[in-house]
Design a protein around this motif. Structure first.
Motif, PDB file in Angstrom:
ATOM      1  N   THR A 193      20.041  -2.473 100.806  1.00 39.79           N
ATOM      2  CA  THR A 193      19.619  -3.849 101.061  1.00 39.79           C
ATOM      3  C   THR A 193      20.159  -4.350 102.398  1.00 39.79           C
TER       4      THR A 193
ATOM      5  N   PHE B  46      10.245   2.226  92.220  1.00 36.66           N
ATOM      6  CA  PHE B  46      10.752   0.860  92.279  1.00 36.66           C
ATOM      7  C   PHE B  46      11.331   0.551  93.658  1.00 36.66           C
ATOM      8  N   ALA B  47      12.107   1.511  94.195  1.00 38.01           N
ATOM      9  CA  ALA B  47      12.740   1.306  95.512  1.00 38.01           C
ATOM     10  C   ALA B  47      11.690   1.061  96.587  1.00 38.01           C
TER      11      ALA B  47
ATOM     12  N   TYR C 190      10.637  -2.446  96.206  1.00 37.74           N
ATOM     13  CA  TYR C 190      11.791  -3.297  96.502  1.00 37.74           C
ATOM     14  C   TYR C 190      12.020  -3.408  98.007  1.00 37.74           C
TER      15      TYR C 190
ATOM     16  N   PRO D 286      15.961 -10.613  94.474  1.00 38.38           N
ATOM     17  CA  PRO D 286      15.421  -9.257  94.296  1.00 38.38           C
ATOM     18  C   PRO D 286      16.514  -8.226  94.019  1.00 38.38           C
TER      19      PRO D 286
ATOM     20  N   TYR E 113      17.310  -7.494  90.396  1.00 43.46           N
ATOM     21  CA  TYR E 113      16.308  -6.676  89.704  1.00 43.46           C
ATOM     22  C   TYR E 113      16.559  -5.184  89.938  1.00 43.46           C
ATOM     23  N   PHE E 114      16.853  -4.852  91.184  1.00 42.75           N
ATOM     24  CA  PHE E 114      17.023  -3.431  91.507  1.00 42.75           C
ATOM     25  C   PHE E 114      18.280  -2.878  90.837  1.00 42.75           C
TER      26      PHE E 114
ATOM     27  N   HIS F 234       9.972  -5.754  85.790  1.00 44.95           N
ATOM     28  CA  HIS F 234      10.717  -5.727  87.047  1.00 44.95           C
ATOM     29  C   HIS F 234       9.784  -5.360  88.203  1.00 44.95           C
TER      30      HIS F 234
ATOM     31  N   MET G 299       8.802  -7.611  91.439  1.00 44.50           N
ATOM     32  CA  MET G 299       9.085  -7.128  92.784  1.00 44.50           C
ATOM     33  C   MET G 299       7.830  -7.125  93.651  1.00 44.50           C
TER      34      MET G 299
END
Lengths: 373, 247
Positions: free
Chosen positions: A190, A264-265, A268, A325, A328-329, A349, A353
């Motif tokens: 992040t 997901f990443a 994200y 955010p 969530y990750f 999730h 996102m």
């Protein structure tokens, strides 16, 4: 699409030409992943203990030995009076004092009841809370021992007792590394993503190169995508690098699939990079964008649930985490790594996102102006 | 065809708050002309130019560039013009070849055409063998010539040059003007701002801006005659001294 190709080529060349930045990109996660997890461990050992023993009896010595041999405490001070014991706390020599009153043994034996006094240095709240709880547990155990020694008959304690046994699901050994490392990796990706993205467009503003872009027929979405895609690839590479370290150094193998983490990443990172780009469309200097992105990621990280459980936050803070955010990750990471959750388990999730990604990026495109007012 | 107007401005105005940077300027530029845009620092030249290029939204007035309206069709204008800003704005951390390729690509040239253009451009600039040099490492004069060549890499109808020879030595300045003449010969209209009065004399027509207004507009010869001046320097001084506005 052809224009985008040229923009990507340009951006990638610039990134790879800046060798110093590339090095930092890979050294930073290495250092952070190797050092931070050791520090971010909630199990507290080596609590400095002071004992003020007015009793000097067999029982008081037994109690002291039991506490010290638990492994959580180090005896650092043995004072004859409570005043002196407090003095040791004031000098930061000890964190906690156990005062054993005189006649401790006599009271315990004759009257079946004795009192102990524990004073805790609460400057470090975590240490104080846990230290107090540990010592209480040990004293309770000691109490049980004493009773077992004395009471031979009846075999059964006439008072009913409830004994609790624990079993820690998903993390049977309560291994903090399994819990922390994936979370720290999230913070890392992040920070890298958002600071890179937020600085980039501003840099072009400062250098004046954006003028030449703005006077060309480039579409706004082409320009934003041309920035987004290279950073996205870079951040995914850093994530891969971090997951490798987690596996090799900490032996963390997700129960779920790596592919779930990556899917997901991928979404994200679009959201986080979008936020970074959005900031950089507002900022005029790199200093401004750095400060703002630092401020935002700081709040995001502290409210992410990595260090403190979201459930224990006040309700208003819990509401804020819904718009964060990062939280969530971290949740998804823990679900996939510890529980083995799949795509179906994290569908909400993912939806949230996608919402973040669309929101930040659209705003960034809208706010990027090729013509000043 | 000869008198076709490629730029028209009518009472074009730009205000920043209470400050009027450009005050109702009106002029036309004909196709193929080298149009000099003169004025002291802070007279409003750059602001006027940025409005014409679609980089800045006019406050009022009307203007068309290459037949397109500056309010509504600014992105269409951008397809048809080249622009070289006062501040050097190519990518310093890319090589000469990479900068050429990037801008040629952005303006939609085919791969084949990009190759051709690159070779031609390097040859014209006498920079063969230097294509892998980072732009950062070039002397200012070379940078400016490269920036100009890249500004016209897509053969635009008009090229806007904002003080292209500022800080450049006299020899390079002369070479730069040779490039401008070559571009003009190819039919590209040149709109150029400058501080150097010898350069003003190279232009077909010049306008002189004072305090956001155009105070004079004619060929250099006529301007000298009308102001009974011996040189463009004199003309400029006579007009610029009337300025009230500070820089």
């Amino acid at each position: 699409m052809r224009v985008l190709k040229f923009l990507l080529q340009k951006e990638l060349r610039q990134i790879f030409r800046d060798k110093a930045t590339i090095r930092v990109l890979f050294i930073m996660p290495m250092v952070q992943l190797l050092i931070l997890p050791l520090a971010a461990d909630y199990e507290i050992k080596n609590i400095n203990l002071g004992i003020v023993d007015h009793d000097h009896s067999e029982y008081s010595r037994n109690l002291s030995n039991k506490i010290i041999s638990s492994g959580y405490f180090r005896l650092r001070d043995y004072s004859p009076s409570f005043q002196q014991g407090i003095h040791a706390i004031e000098k930061d020599k000890t964190d906690l004092i156990l005062e054993i009153p005189s006649h401790f043994e006599r009271d315990l034996v004759k009257e079946n009841e004795a009192t102990l006094f524990v004073a805790v240095n609460a400057i470090n709240g975590v240490k104080a809370g846990l230290g107090g709880a540990y010592i209480q547990g040990i004293i309770q155990g000691y109490n049980q021992d004493v009773r077992m020694q004395w009471i031979q008959f009846p075999r059964f304690d006439p008072r009913p007792t409830i004994e609790v046994t624990f079993s820690d699901w998903f993390n049977p050994n309560m291994n903090y590394h399994v819990f922390m490392v994936p979370g720290i990796l999230v913070l890392l990706v992040t920070i890298i993503g958002s600071s890179f993205a937020s600085n980039n467009i501003v840099r072009e503003k400062e250098m004046g190169t954006i003028e030449q872009i703005n006077v060309s027929p480039i579409k706004k979405w082409q320009f934003i995508l041309g920035k987004l895609i290279p950073f996205w690839m870079l951040a995914l590479t850093v994530l891969t690098f971090g997951l490798t370290i987690a596996r090799l150094v900490y032996g963390i193998v997700p129960l779920g699939h790596y592919i779930t983490i990556y899917i997901f990443a991928a979404i994200y990172l679009l959201a986080i990079l979008g936020l970074g780009l959005l900031l950089s469309t507002y900022a005029q200097t790199q200093q401004q964008s750095m400060l703002v992105s630092f401020f935002i990621t700081m709040i995001f990280n502290l409210l992410s649930g990595l260090f403190t459980p979201i459930e224990s936050m006040p309700v208003w803070a819990q509401m804020i985490t819904k718009f964060n955010p990062v939280s969530y990750f971290i949740e998804v990471m823990r679900m996939v790594v510890l529980k083995g959750s799949g795509l179906a388990d994290i569908r909400y999730h993912i939806l949230a996102m996608i919402g973040f990604a669309v929101f930040f990026n659209s705003w960034a495109i809208l706010n990027y102006r090729k013509r000043s007012g | 065809m000869q008198n076709e107007k490629v730029i028209t401005a009518k009472e074009l105005t730009k205000r920043f708050g209470s400050f009027t940077a450009v005050d109702k300027i009106s002029f036309d530029v004909k196709k193929g002309e080298i149009f000099g845009f003169l004025g002291a620092n802070g007279a409003g030249k750059t602001t006027a130019m940025r409005m014409l290029c679609g980089l800045s939204l006019p406050t009022s007035g009307a203007a068309t560039v290459a037949g397109f309206d500056v309010y509504e069709q600014n992105e269409l204008i951008k397809k048809n013009i080249g622009y070289m800003s006062q501040k050097f704005s190519l990518y310093e951390d890319l090589t000469i070849r990479e900068n050429i390729k990037l801008y040629a690509g952005i303006y939609g040239l085919t791969d084949e055409r990009i190759k051709e253009k690159t070779t031609m451009l390097l040859k014209d600039l006498h920079m063969e063998g230097e294509e892998k040099t980072l732009v950062r490492a070039l002397p200012l004069g070379w940078k400016q010539k490269l920036a100009f060549s890249i500004a016209i890499v897509h053969d635009p109808a008009i090229v806007f040059l904002d003080e292209p020879t500022g800080g450049v030595d006299p020899i390079t300045r002369r070479e730069f003007w040779t490039l401008i003449y070559e571009a003009s010969a190819k039919g590209i209209t040149v709109f150029v701002t400058t501080h150097y009065m010898d350069e003003a004399e190279y232009c077909n027509r010049v306008s002189i801006m004072v305090d956001g207004r155009i105070d004079a507009l004619d060929s250099p010869a006529n301007l000298m005659k009308n102001h009974s001046a011996k040189s463009m320097d004199d003309v400029f001084l006579q007009l610029a001294r009337k300025a009230v506005r500070k820089e």
